[in-house]
Design a protein around this motif. Structure first.
Motif: not given
Length: 456
Positions: A127-131
């Motif tokens: 989720l962090l990477f996609r954000s």
């Protein structure tokens, strides 16, 4: 309405220097060190390296990509309202690059840092990477609409992006498994993490080149927009929505194909290590074809190239389903053909998208590049997320068991998953794009009309 202007007229003034085209396109080399690593290897990393169940791994992908898709239009709205000495979009290239690299390393480091909770660790870091990817990528792709209004120049920018993107994809497809083995010291989990560190450092160097190479044109309309204006621009732009629907089906097709062939080559053809060769050849074929498709699009039309590419890949996937090749050379031949068709779609999609901005401005009086680029990113990521989730769930439904002999029914299921579903989705995309309203010289005519209205 005015006749089409010549390239030597107002539209010709929007040409950009070759160094700028190259610098802009190079940014996608860095992005594809990340994007291809995710698309080609992360699901396999989750299932066969970390040891997650296929259904759980696919669900992680689906949740993260759907989150990513939802944030894209939001980032589009933020970027289009950004004001800085560097422009609307360039600040995100400068500041977002280091954060993107760090989040990519965490994506593969999660099982090392939190071995007791691999599912939660993989989900949160994903989720962090996609954000962070959204914060970087939406402004980056929006730059092409802020650099020029020339359709031909945008085709060149799109072609340069795709050339560098496929080079990044080739490097990632070929090097990732080898680097993971070499750097892991017997641990593939550690090897993938160290590979991610190398990619992050290389990508940041490329992003700096892009930042210093590109400029945004001050004379390409910047409007003070409120939320209702953005909604009006989106709602009245049916050219964009046709492109949106077509790209959804195309992304579903390519995602299912690239995610499932790693299992097909392992368990049907019988070569576990063949996937690196297959994916590398697929991206090399695409890279070799990009220039030809770009030139054809400039001489004919982008919509024609897109239609040809979609129909071509639909036929290739359908033939793969009918023949179900177990011969390695025959299968690789079809992979080359699929890569050639894929190149046409990525060149045309990204070259056509900025044109829909002017179409929307012409129809509604509102120009908002980033909301369309954000929604376009949404279409890709939502479709990819749903497709990846479907691959994981279908693998589980057909009885797939990692690192074991598969049943006859499971092998038939792999054939349907890998080829029949992509063929159907590509065919649907080709039908949808037949309704695209900007064919021939209509975009140039619309740009001339917008300039005439602005000069009054």
């Amino acid at each position: 309405m005015n006749r089409e202007p010549s390239e030597g007229g107002a539209v010709g003034m929007n040409r950009v220097k070759l160094g700028t085209v190259i610098g802009y396109g190079a940014g996608d080399f860095g992005l594809n060190l990340f994007y291809t690593g995710l698309n080609l290897y992360l699901l396999y990393y989750y299932t066969d390296v970390v040891g997650l169940a296929p259904g759980i791994a696919g669900s992680l992908f689906m949740v993260a990509l759907l989150w990513d898709a939802v944030t894209d239009p939001v980032m589009g709205a933020v970027a289009s309202r950004t004001r800085s000495p560097f422009g609307r979009y360039r600040p995100y290239i400068l500041l977002g690059g280091p954060l993107l690299g760090a989040s990519f390393v965490l994506l593969f480091a999660a099982p090392v840092l939190w071995p007791a909770q691999p599912v939660i660790a993989c989900l949160l870091t994903h989720l962090l990477f996609r954000s962070v990817y959204t914060v970087f990528a939406v402004p980056y792709v929006s730059l092409s609409a802020a650099m020029t209004t020339s359709g031909n120049t945008r085709t060149s920018l799109s072609g340069a992006r795709m050339q560098f993107a496929t080079l990044g994809a080739i490097a990632t497809a070929f090097l990732t498994p080898w680097l993971a083995e070499q750097l892991g010291g017997g641990s593939l989990v550690r090897g993938y993490m160290m590979t991610a560190v190398i990619y992050a450092l290389l990508a940041e160097a490329v992003f700096l080149v892009t930042f210093f190479s590109v400029r945004e044109r001050a004379d390409i309309g910047i409007q003070r927009l409120d939320f209702s204006a953005s909604i009006r621009a989106v709602r009245g732009n049916h050219a964009f929505w046709i492109l949106f629907a077509s790209v959804v089906m195309s992304v579903v097709a390519t995602t299912v194909f690239t995610k499932s062939i790693i299992y097909y080559t392992h368990y049907v053809i019988g070569e576990a290590g063949m996937v690196r060769e297959v994916l590398t050849l697929y991206t090399i074929a695409a890279a070799a074809a990009v220039l030809g498709w770009t030139l054809l699009a400039r001489r004919t039309s982008k919509s024609l190239v897109l239609t040809i590419g979609l129909a071509f890949d639909a036929v290739v996937f359908f033939l793969l389903f009918l023949i179900a090749p177990e011969s390695k050379p025959l299968f690789l031949g079809f992979v080359v053909l699929a890569g050639i068709g894929m190149a046409a779609t990525i060149v045309a999609f990204w070259a056509m998208l900025p044109d829909t901005v002017e179409y929307g401005e012409w129809k509604t009086g509102v120009r908002d590049e980033s909301i369309f680029f954000g929604l376009y990113q949404f279409s890709q990521k939502a479709a990819s997320g749903l497709a990846v989730g479907a691959v994981g769930l279908i693998l589980q439904a057909i009885g797939y068991v990692a690192n074991a002999d598969q049943t006859a029914d499971t092998l038939v299921g792999l054939r349907v998953l890998s080829f029949a579903l992509p063929a159907a989705a590509m065919a649907a995309a080709a039908v949808i794009i037949a309704f695209y309203p900007m064919r021939g010289n209509r975009h140039s005519t619309i740009v001339a009309q917008l300039k005439l209205n602005g000069d009054r």
